[in-house]
Design a protein around this motif. Structure first.
Motif, PDB file in Angstrom:
ATOM      1  N   ILE A   1       6.711   7.235  -0.100  1.00 46.03           N
ATOM      2  CA  ILE A   1       8.132   7.421  -0.381  1.00 46.03           C
ATOM      3  C   ILE A   1       8.260   8.396  -1.540  1.00 46.03           C
ATOM      4  N   THR A   2       9.234   9.296  -1.481  1.00 50.97           N
ATOM      5  CA  THR A   2       9.543  10.210  -2.575  1.00 50.97           C
ATOM      6  C   THR A   2      10.957   9.889  -3.052  1.00 50.97           C
ATOM      7  N   ILE A   3      11.096   9.624  -4.347  1.00 49.66           N
ATOM      8  CA  ILE A   3      12.371   9.149  -4.890  1.00 49.66           C
ATOM      9  C   ILE A   3      12.972  10.220  -5.789  1.00 49.66           C
ATOM     10  N   PHE A   4      14.135  10.717  -5.385  1.00 54.11           N
ATOM     11  CA  PHE A   4      14.840  11.756  -6.129  1.00 54.11           C
ATOM     12  C   PHE A   4      15.820  11.117  -7.123  1.00 54.11           C
TER      13      PHE A   4
ATOM     14  N   ALA B   1       9.457   9.909   9.258  1.00 57.16           N
ATOM     15  CA  ALA B   1       9.888   9.797   7.862  1.00 57.16           C
ATOM     16  C   ALA B   1      11.407   9.705   7.795  1.00 57.16           C
ATOM     17  N   VAL B   2      11.928   8.507   7.559  1.00 54.83           N
ATOM     18  CA  VAL B   2      13.376   8.276   7.487  1.00 54.83           C
ATOM     19  C   VAL B   2      13.901   8.861   6.181  1.00 54.83           C
ATOM     20  N   SER B   3      14.992   9.637   6.277  1.00 50.02           N
ATOM     21  CA  SER B   3      15.436  10.372   5.089  1.00 50.02           C
ATOM     22  C   SER B   3      16.917  10.205   4.768  1.00 50.02           C
ATOM     23  N   ASN B   4      17.617   9.324   5.478  1.00 42.47           N
ATOM     24  CA  ASN B   4      19.064   9.219   5.246  1.00 42.47           C
ATOM     25  C   ASN B   4      19.505   7.872   4.702  1.00 42.47           C
ATOM     26  N   MET B   5      18.577   7.043   4.246  1.00 38.05           N
ATOM     27  CA  MET B   5      18.945   5.734   3.706  1.00 38.05           C
ATOM     28  C   MET B   5      18.974   5.752   2.187  1.00 38.05           C
ATOM     29  N   LEU B   6      19.698   4.814   1.625  1.00 36.41           N
ATOM     30  CA  LEU B   6      19.849   4.695   0.178  1.00 36.41           C
ATOM     31  C   LEU B   6      18.923   3.604  -0.338  1.00 36.41           C
ATOM     32  N   LEU B   7      18.195   3.894  -1.391  1.00 36.04           N
ATOM     33  CA  LEU B   7      17.326   2.920  -2.045  1.00 36.04           C
ATOM     34  C   LEU B   7      18.053   2.345  -3.252  1.00 36.04           C
TER      35      LEU B   7
ATOM     36  N   LYS C   1       0.817  -1.214   0.000  1.00 35.74           N
ATOM     37  CA  LYS C   1       0.000   0.000   0.000  1.00 35.74           C
ATOM     38  C   LYS C   1       0.854   1.269   0.000  1.00 35.74           C
ATOM     39  N   LEU C   2       2.141   1.122  -0.248  1.00 37.23           N
ATOM     40  CA  LEU C   2       3.045   2.265  -0.255  1.00 37.23           C
ATOM     41  C   LEU C   2       2.737   3.200  -1.426  1.00 37.23           C
ATOM     42  N   GLN C   3       2.577   4.498  -1.126  1.00 38.56           N
ATOM     43  CA  GLN C   3       2.386   5.508  -2.172  1.00 38.56           C
ATOM     44  C   GLN C   3       3.761   5.982  -2.631  1.00 38.56           C
ATOM     45  N   VAL C   4       4.039   5.871  -3.923  1.00 39.06           N
ATOM     46  CA  VAL C   4       5.345   6.226  -4.466  1.00 39.06           C
ATOM     47  C   VAL C   4       5.236   7.535  -5.243  1.00 39.06           C
ATOM     48  N   PHE C   5       6.031   8.527  -4.844  1.00 38.19           N
ATOM     49  CA  PHE C   5       6.113   9.796  -5.557  1.00 38.19           C
ATOM     50  C   PHE C   5       7.416   9.821  -6.352  1.00 38.19           C
ATOM     51  N   ASP C   6       7.288   9.962  -7.648  1.00 38.46           N
ATOM     52  CA  ASP C   6       8.443   9.972  -8.543  1.00 38.46           C
ATOM     53  C   ASP C   6       8.954  11.399  -8.681  1.00 38.46           C
ATOM     54  N   ALA C   7      10.105  11.679  -8.052  1.00 41.35           N
ATOM     55  CA  ALA C   7      10.703  13.021  -8.104  1.00 41.35           C
ATOM     56  C   ALA C   7      12.035  12.991  -8.853  1.00 41.35           C
ATOM     57  N   ARG C   8      12.155  12.067  -9.802  1.00 39.58           N
ATOM     58  CA  ARG C   8      13.425  11.926 -10.512  1.00 39.58           C
ATOM     59  C   ARG C   8      13.693  13.078 -11.471  1.00 39.58           C
ATOM     60  N   ASP C   9      12.684  13.913 -11.710  1.00 37.99           N
ATOM     61  CA  ASP C   9      12.910  15.078 -12.571  1.00 37.99           C
ATOM     62  C   ASP C   9      13.297  16.314 -11.760  1.00 37.99           C
ATOM     63  N   CYS C  10      13.538  16.141 -10.451  1.00 37.95           N
ATOM     64  CA  CYS C  10      13.945  17.264  -9.598  1.00 37.95           C
ATOM     65  C   CYS C  10      15.277  17.818 -10.092  1.00 37.95           C
ATOM     66  N   ALA C  11      15.371  19.157 -10.205  1.00 39.25           N
ATOM     67  CA  ALA C  11      16.563  19.784 -10.783  1.00 39.25           C
ATOM     68  C   ALA C  11      17.425  20.512  -9.767  1.00 39.25           C
TER      69      ALA C  11
ATOM     70  N   THR D   1       5.284  18.389  -0.164  1.00 44.52           N
ATOM     71  CA  THR D   1       4.156  17.603  -0.667  1.00 44.52           C
ATOM     72  C   THR D   1       4.090  16.251   0.021  1.00 44.52           C
ATOM     73  N   HIS D   2       5.237  15.618   0.176  1.00 43.36           N
ATOM     74  CA  HIS D   2       5.296  14.313   0.850  1.00 43.36           C
ATOM     75  C   HIS D   2       4.757  14.421   2.281  1.00 43.36           C
ATOM     76  N   ILE D   3       5.245  15.397   3.030  1.00 46.47           N
ATOM     77  CA  ILE D   3       4.824  15.541   4.427  1.00 46.47           C
ATOM     78  C   ILE D   3       3.323  15.786   4.518  1.00 46.47           C
ATOM     79  N   GLN D   4       2.817  16.645   3.634  1.00 48.28           N
ATOM     80  CA  GLN D   4       1.385  16.959   3.675  1.00 48.28           C
ATOM     81  C   GLN D   4       0.550  15.740   3.343  1.00 48.28           C
ATOM     82  N   TYR D   5       0.940  15.002   2.291  1.00 47.47           N
ATOM     83  CA  TYR D   5       0.189  13.804   1.895  1.00 47.47           C
ATOM     84  C   TYR D   5       0.240  12.754   2.998  1.00 47.47           C
ATOM     85  N   ALA D   6       1.451  12.471   3.496  1.00 46.46           N
ATOM     86  CA  ALA D   6       1.617  11.385   4.456  1.00 46.46           C
ATOM     87  C   ALA D   6       0.963  11.700   5.803  1.00 46.46           C
ATOM     88  N   THR D   7       1.041  12.962   6.242  1.00 46.17           N
ATOM     89  CA  THR D   7       0.429  13.327   7.527  1.00 46.17           C
ATOM     90  C   THR D   7      -1.085  13.220   7.473  1.00 46.17           C
TER      91      THR D   7
END
Length: 705
Positions: free
Chosen positions: A210-213, A317-323, A174-184, A195-201
């Motif tokens: 999860i938001t993936i950069f 929200a864990v933010s220091n791990m590598l996917l 049920k994980l919601q995946v946000f694709d942020a690979r176009d982040c510049a 956006t992630h914090i607002q959606y998840a809260t």
């Protein structure tokens, strides 16, 4: 593990803890790896095949065969177990000095792409072969490749599913995946994180996300989030060596101050985000207060507890791990679930190296702290946990107690053993920090190994960051942050405006979400969808809504596009409803299966008798989507009905119709949201995907019905 040999002959490559073994027998050479009197271990004649796992509470036995697929070494060996180390030396992902060798990346990519098509039951299909050729060509030409969005979603969910230290994995699908690979740049990065914090809260009703950069690219710096979590409290080192606030965050607090943050002096000051772009020095971004939901802590019976002034944030929200997915590394991929109460009540608030509340709480409770035999620590810790659970429940913020969480994990593990052949699990981390032996996981043997996709530890960002000549970055003002968010929202508005408008009508069996779905200020508004892709003609098959929701707000549709809604259930009386658009009122077709004195009618009956031509038009002529929402039986029968419709309307054979629906799945145009028993998610998905008539027809040719 009590029912396994004390030490296996050598470290099993397929299982980092050396626990995997082929089936044990009475033969001495099969059960021991050393000669009599010898202290030197020898390798077994055959590679290990499985681990035998016993539940010492129930006596049940399970076998983990999935561990044989693990190829990555863990730090344990045949002579020592390092399972209790938080960060054994081999675990953190090293910073690569260059690109992976093409042959290594290609092997990892092939393995992942095959996993993806196996999940669709489309392995060795033309689509599978074509995708492998595309990946091979990309790696040969550029040294890397890009994941398609469905592959990224699948990979992120699998990484959570494979996370051996997580007790809450029953929700992995049920994980919601946000694709942020176009982040510049870091400005856009901050917008994605907001956006992630607002959606998840979600106003306390926490949603896993999860938001993936962008992925790591050789010759270019990484996107990194320097904070260990998106929301953390500052820790201020005092002249006497003590810490005011959270001692776990002293380093990042000092880094934020060094980069321009003006600190407060409280025990619960929310830290700003320190974000790093590929060619940018780290920058500070204060979190808007309205994004951070916090819960004041009170006790249901100890009135003085509120005077302690304690609180904690809602979103972990864990933010220091590598996917890592398919050999590709994503150094910035923050993810969240929701809290288990003992994480806050026992570890964060009561650990002596954290807030260390036990002495103060025990003193207020009048406990005898002079001797450990009074169990004052245990009594105080229980009351702190009671306060955390009570406070979150009163605030209507999602939280789970350690008993419910561990019971769900045992069910998840049983389901994984049955449907997947195994479940990697780190017993040291799965057993909760309070009342361990009172929970079912304490008595369950587990085997720890690492599968890919995976989340990996990585060195702290500031320890590997190379300055480009700028050591201090000016703090962003709130006005600058607000302008950045405004510009981002405006750009998103322009993108949304270019889409073909469509209305997706909402349905629910229980009714509580109806006001949010039909009210003009609710989260689903006319002309908007939850999908970022361009809206296309759609069919939605879903359960019924109560009578008050049968009238929907006006909506806009593309010219000539009808978006019918199919509902089945006992609640909705006959009648039509829908949003008015270019094509006039849109129909709502009803099917009653539990109405007294009325013949049973199901969604698939309506599809077959009233919607056959529309199904054919949307799927075959308009490149549209079909959404099926219901339990496993309904979804299975809808799938079979759609196949028969394609046979009748498009002149396909049953085999061709089955292949066509499989291709729709490959293209993400046939969607299934299956509900019912949460613990059967994987089993249900497997059953749905195995219903194609294609194989049946090839075995037993016959005329179409």
């Amino acid at each position: 593990m009590g029912n396994l040999p004390a030490v296996l002959p050598s470290a099993a490559r397929s299982c980092g803890l050396g626990l995997c073994s082929r089936q044990l027998s009475a033969a001495p050479e099969e059960t021991t790896g050393t000669e009599r009197g010898s202290t030197t271990p020898t390798r077994p004649a055959e590679p290990p095949r499985f681990a035998r796992l016993k539940n010492w509470e129930t006596g049940s036995i399970g076998y983990d065969t999935l561990c044989a697929q693990a190829l990555q070494e863990l730090p344990c060996s045949g002579q020592r177990c390092l399972g209790s180390l938080v960060l054994p030396r081999p675990l953190p992902a090293p910073v690569p000095e260059g690109a992976r060798p093409p042959e290594e990346l290609l092997g990892l990519a092939r393995d992942f792409i095959t996993q993806y098509y196996l999940s669709l039951r489309r392995e060795n299909s033309p689509a599978h072969a074509q995708r492998l050729r595309e990946v091979e060509a990309a790696i040969a030409a550029t040294g890397t490749y890009q994941l398609l969005e469905p592959e990224l979603v699948f990979g992120a969910k699998q990484a959570w599913r494979n996370a051996a230290r997580c007790v809450g994995r029953i929700q992995w699908n049920k994980l919601q995946v946000f694709d942020a690979r176009d982040c510049a740049n870091v400005g856009e990065m901050f917008s994605f994180l907001c956006t992630h914090i607002q959606y998840a809260t979600n106003r306390g009703n926490i949603r896993s996300a999860i938001t993936i950069f962008p992925q790591r690219t050789p010759g270019r710096g990484d996107f990194r989030i320097w904070n260990t979590q998106l929301i953390r409290y500052a820790g201020y080192r005092q002249p006497d060596g003590s810490v005011r606030g959270d001692p776990a965050n002293v380093d990042i607090t000092e880094l934020c101050i060094h980069h321009g943050w003006t600190p407060g002096d409280g025990r619960f000051d929310v830290l700003p985000l320190l974000l790093q772009g590929p060619e940018e020095p780290p920058e500070l971004f204060p979190l808007p207060p309205e994004l951070v939901l916090e819960v004041p802590l009170q006790h249901p019976t100890l009135e003085w507890f509120g005077e302690l002034g304690l609180r904690w944030y809602a979103l972990p929200a864990v933010s220091n791990m590598l996917l890592e997915i398919g050999g590709l590394e994503f150094p910035a991929a923050p993810f969240n679930g929701w809290y288990m109460s003992s994480e806050i009540g026992t570890r964060n608030l009561c650990d002596s190296q954290r807030y260390n509340l036990l002495p103060e709480v025990a003193l207020r409770m009048g406990l005898d702290t002079r001797t450990t035999s009074s169990l004052w620590k245990d009594k105080a810790a229980v009351e702190v946990n009671v306060a955390v659970l009570h406070s979150y429940q009163v605030a209507k913020v999602t939280i789970v107690d350690h008993h419910a969480a561990t019971e769900s994990f045992v069910k998840h593990m049983e389901n994984e053993l049955r449907t997947r052949g195994g479940c990697p699990a780190d017993w040291v981390w799965i057993v909760p920090p309070i009342s361990g032996s009172l929970t079912p996981v304490f008595h369950q043997e587990m085997v720890n190994y690492q599968l890919c996709p995976t989340f990996r530890y990585q060195p702290d960002a500031w320890k590997v960051y190379v300055s480009k000549g700028t050591t201090v970055t000016r703090r962003k003002t709130f006005k600058e942050v607000a302008n950045a968010v405004k510009i981002s929202a405006k750009l998103m508005g322009h993108m949304m405006a270019r889409r073909v408008k469509a209305t997706i009508l909402y349905a629910t069996e229980t009714g509580p979400l109806i006001p949010a779905a039909t009210h003009p200020r609710g989260p689903l508004r006319p002309g908007r969808t939850r999908h970022r892709r361009r809206a296309l003609p759609q069919l939605l098959a879903a359960p019924a809504a109560p009578p008050e929701s049968r009238r929907c707000p006006p909506g806009q549709h593309g010219a000539g596009v009808r978006v019918p809604l199919l509902r089945a259930g006992p609640h909705l009386p006959a009648g039509d409803a829908g949003g008015a658009g270019a094509g006039g009122p849109q129909p709502v077709l009803t099917a009653f299966s539990r109405e007294p004195g009325t013949p049973k009618t199901y969604v698939q009956d309506v599809l077959r008798t009233q919607m056959a031509a529309e199904v054919h038009r949307v799927l075959c002529q308009s490149a549209g989507h079909m959404y099926v929402c219901g339990d496993v039986t309904m979804a299975t029968e809808v799938l079979q009905t759609v196949q028969h419709i394609l046979v009748q309307q498009a002149g396909m054979t049953l085999g061709q119709a089955g292949d066509f629906i499989s291709e729709l799945r490959d293209k993400n145009r046939y969607h299934e949201d299956i509900f019912g028993l949460t613990f059967r998610t994987q089993e249900v998905a497997f059953r749905i995907r195995s219903q194609s008539f294609s194989m049946q027809e090839r075995r037993q040719p016959g005329p179409a019905p």
